[in-house]
Design a protein around this motif. Structure first.
Motif, short mmCIF file in Angstrom:
data_model
loop_
_atom_site.label_atom_id
_atom_site.label_comp_id
_atom_site.label_asym_id
_atom_site.label_seq_id
_atom_site.Cartn_x
_atom_site.Cartn_y
_atom_site.Cartn_z
N PRO A 1 58.00 -15.70 -15.58
CA PRO A 1 56.95 -14.92 -16.23
C PRO A 1 55.60 -14.97 -15.52
O PRO A 1 54.62 -14.54 -16.09
N TRP A 2 55.57 -15.46 -14.26
CA TRP A 2 54.28 -15.62 -13.56
C TRP A 2 53.89 -14.40 -12.73
O TRP A 2 52.72 -14.17 -12.43
N PHE A 3 54.90 -13.67 -12.30
CA PHE A 3 54.64 -12.48 -11.48
C PHE A 3 55.72 -11.46 -11.85
O PHE A 3 56.85 -11.84 -12.12
N PRO A 4 55.37 -10.17 -11.89
CA PRO A 4 56.35 -9.19 -12.41
C PRO A 4 57.63 -9.10 -11.58
O PRO A 4 58.68 -8.79 -12.13
N TYR B 1 48.32 -25.00 -6.70
CA TYR B 1 47.95 -23.61 -6.97
C TYR B 1 46.82 -23.06 -6.10
O TYR B 1 46.88 -21.92 -5.65
N THR C 1 51.78 -14.19 -19.25
CA THR C 1 51.50 -15.30 -18.34
C THR C 1 51.62 -14.92 -16.87
O THR C 1 51.99 -15.76 -16.05
N HIS C 2 51.30 -13.66 -16.53
CA HIS C 2 51.15 -13.37 -15.10
C HIS C 2 50.01 -14.25 -14.59
O HIS C 2 49.09 -14.59 -15.34
N TYR C 3 50.10 -14.63 -13.29
CA TYR C 3 49.17 -15.63 -12.76
C TYR C 3 47.71 -15.38 -13.12
O TYR C 3 46.97 -16.32 -13.45
N TYR D 1 42.78 -26.21 -15.14
CA TYR D 1 41.38 -26.54 -14.86
C TYR D 1 40.53 -26.50 -16.14
O TYR D 1 39.31 -26.51 -16.10
N MET E 1 61.03 -22.51 -2.50
CA MET E 1 59.69 -22.65 -3.03
C MET E 1 59.08 -21.26 -3.31
O MET E 1 58.54 -21.02 -4.39
N ILE F 1 47.93 -19.42 -4.49
CA ILE F 1 47.74 -18.37 -5.49
C ILE F 1 47.54 -16.98 -4.87
O ILE F 1 47.80 -15.96 -5.50
N TYR G 1 49.45 -11.56 -3.62
CA TYR G 1 48.44 -10.51 -3.41
C TYR G 1 48.23 -10.22 -1.92
O TYR G 1 47.27 -9.56 -1.55
N TRP H 1 53.33 -27.30 -7.81
CA TRP H 1 52.18 -26.41 -8.02
C TRP H 1 50.94 -27.14 -8.51
O TRP H 1 49.82 -26.67 -8.35
N ASP I 1 60.72 -19.58 -6.26
CA ASP I 1 60.34 -20.19 -7.53
C ASP I 1 58.91 -19.81 -7.91
O ASP I 1 58.55 -19.79 -9.08
N PHE I 2 58.08 -19.49 -6.91
CA PHE I 2 56.68 -19.15 -7.19
C PHE I 2 56.51 -17.70 -7.63
O PHE I 2 55.77 -17.40 -8.56
N MET I 3 57.20 -16.81 -6.94
CA MET I 3 57.06 -15.37 -7.22
C MET I 3 58.18 -14.92 -8.13
O MET I 3 59.21 -14.43 -7.65
N ARG I 4 58.01 -15.07 -9.42
CA ARG I 4 59.04 -14.67 -10.37
C ARG I 4 58.42 -14.58 -11.75
O ARG I 4 57.39 -15.20 -12.03
#
Ligand SMILES: [Zn+2]
Ligand SMILES: [Zn+2]
Ligand SMILES: [Zn+2]
Ligand SMILES: [Zn+2]
Lengths: 258, 258
Positions: B100-103, B57, A55-57, A65, B92, B61, B65, A101, B95-98
């Motif tokens: 299981p959403w980001f390595p 998002y 589940t990486h972004y 969506y 914020m 998003i 990057y 989000w 909580d966003f960059m972590r």
């Protein structure tokens, strides 16, 4: 990615639809999922199984969506195994779709939603006559590889994984053996691997070596580095094809019959 | 969005760079931020201020990057006000960059990172001679509008907001008065508004009315519905232009001098 330099191969993030006769299975919820949802609804599909590799972004950003989740006429099942023991699939989706989000949580979804948690290594049977094997790949935080077998044909989906230079992992070789198509993480060039050890990605040349050793005729080079232009990808595709003629760079909306 | 039907106007999500002489300010971290980071680094820019309108998002998003956050030579300040009283800008981002959403988390960033929390309504002074007014807009979970004044010129950035049909909000009119450019939420058509009440978006015709009433010569139609093709956007642009000649549909990479 968006813009004319990125037109030929496309700029959506990972989302592949696998069809086994009338059955539709979806692997990952990248940005391509938005369009897939619209097109499947217009076809009259109402039952969806969505499998997460992780589940990486880039692999989940399309989820909110995906229109079918808002329709009372759809049934959607989400499957995941990479968070086994730390977070259930339901917890993961609740944590992803929420303020700040996204304006609303999954509670707003009118579809019948269901989740399945599995352990990497399990074999799944989501639909009649469809068998899906799973395995753990090498990626920060985990990633699941899938192999779909149906009607004597097989596709192996190895989205995000890192290889040991010069080593063909025997477990992976066994997992993908004799598939008709290997979809493989070709993010980097051989010359870039040293700089990106530990990032959890691989190369087209390594994917070709695996395909050849496992008796697989075709390799879809997948998970392109987002900064590659069409020209750069065409050059990479040509170089890998010179090494293994069955290789090609995957494109947005490409359809492959097995 | 990606693909040839979406080429002319582009498919990146909100991210606008405002330049006041040598000073660079960035408004929102949509997918366009990735390219903006690369191009600003290649120009030698090392000090970045990134202002969030809100953090749905599509507006954040691009953050992981944005290469400058990983460079020890950069200084990046993040500003937000839409979560005032519930979550700080630092919380914020953590909580966003972590997983299981980001390595990795923001701890890995080598840049000097700083955050500023403000209250909608505050006036901000991020750089010498640059004054930024802020105000609360009408959007689920909140959204902040920005007005940047520098050297006698002004741009008003009204990204995500919903209007009361037939009413020109006097607070908003005062906020945007006499700006040189209005960037405004033109997600919907007039004919669609009834079906999307409460979604927090507006129309090109309403934006035109505001621009005309506030004495603003140019309206950048912004926040296009992602499903509009180039042909659909061109038709919408033409219709709004017939109503207000200063209107145009914003495009990826477009540069506007004020
Ligand atoms: Zn990943
Ligand atoms: Zn990935
Ligand atoms: Zn929003
Ligand atoms: Zn938005």
């Amino acid at each position: 990615m968006s813009g004319e330099q990125f037109l030929r191969y496309g700029g959506n993030t990972p989302c592949i639809e696998v069809r086994c006769g009338a059955e539709v299975l979806i692997f990952d919820a990248g940005s391509g999922l938005r369009e897939a949802g619209l097109s499947l609804m217009s076809e009259g599909v109402s039952e969806f199984d969505v499998f997460f590799t992780h589940t990486h972004y880039d692999h989940i950003i399309g989820l909110p969506y995906f229109k079918p989740i808002y329709r009372c006429s759809s049934a959607v099942r989400f499957w995941s195994g990479h968070l086994h023991g730390t977070m259930s699939t339901a917890e993961m989706i609740n944590d992803f779709m929420r303020p700040p989000w996204f304006p609303v949580g999954p509670g707003i979804c009118q579809a019948s939603l269901d989740t399945v948690d599995f352990r990497p290594g399990d074999t799944l049977s989501p639909r009649k006559d469809v068998s899906i094997r799973t395995m753990s790949l090498v990626h920060p935080g985990g990633c699941v590889g899938y192999r779909v077998d149906w009607g004597g044909r097989a596709v192996a989906l190895i989205y995000d994984t890192e290889h040991e230079p010069g080593i063909l992992d025997p477990t992976l070789l066994d997992f993908i053996a004799d598939a008709d198509l290997l979809v493989y993480d070709c993010t980097y060039l051989e010359s870039e691997m040293a700089a990106y050890r530990g990032y959890g990605h691989s190369t087209g040349i390594h994917g070709s070596r695996l395909a050849m050793a496992a008796g697989i005729p075709r390799l879809a080079m997948f998970h392109h580095d987002p900064s590659r232009t069409d020209a750069a990808l065409a050059a990479i595709e040509q170089e890998v094809q010179a090494f293994f003629a069955g290789a090609f760079a995957a494109r947005d909306h490409q359809v492959i019959d097995l």
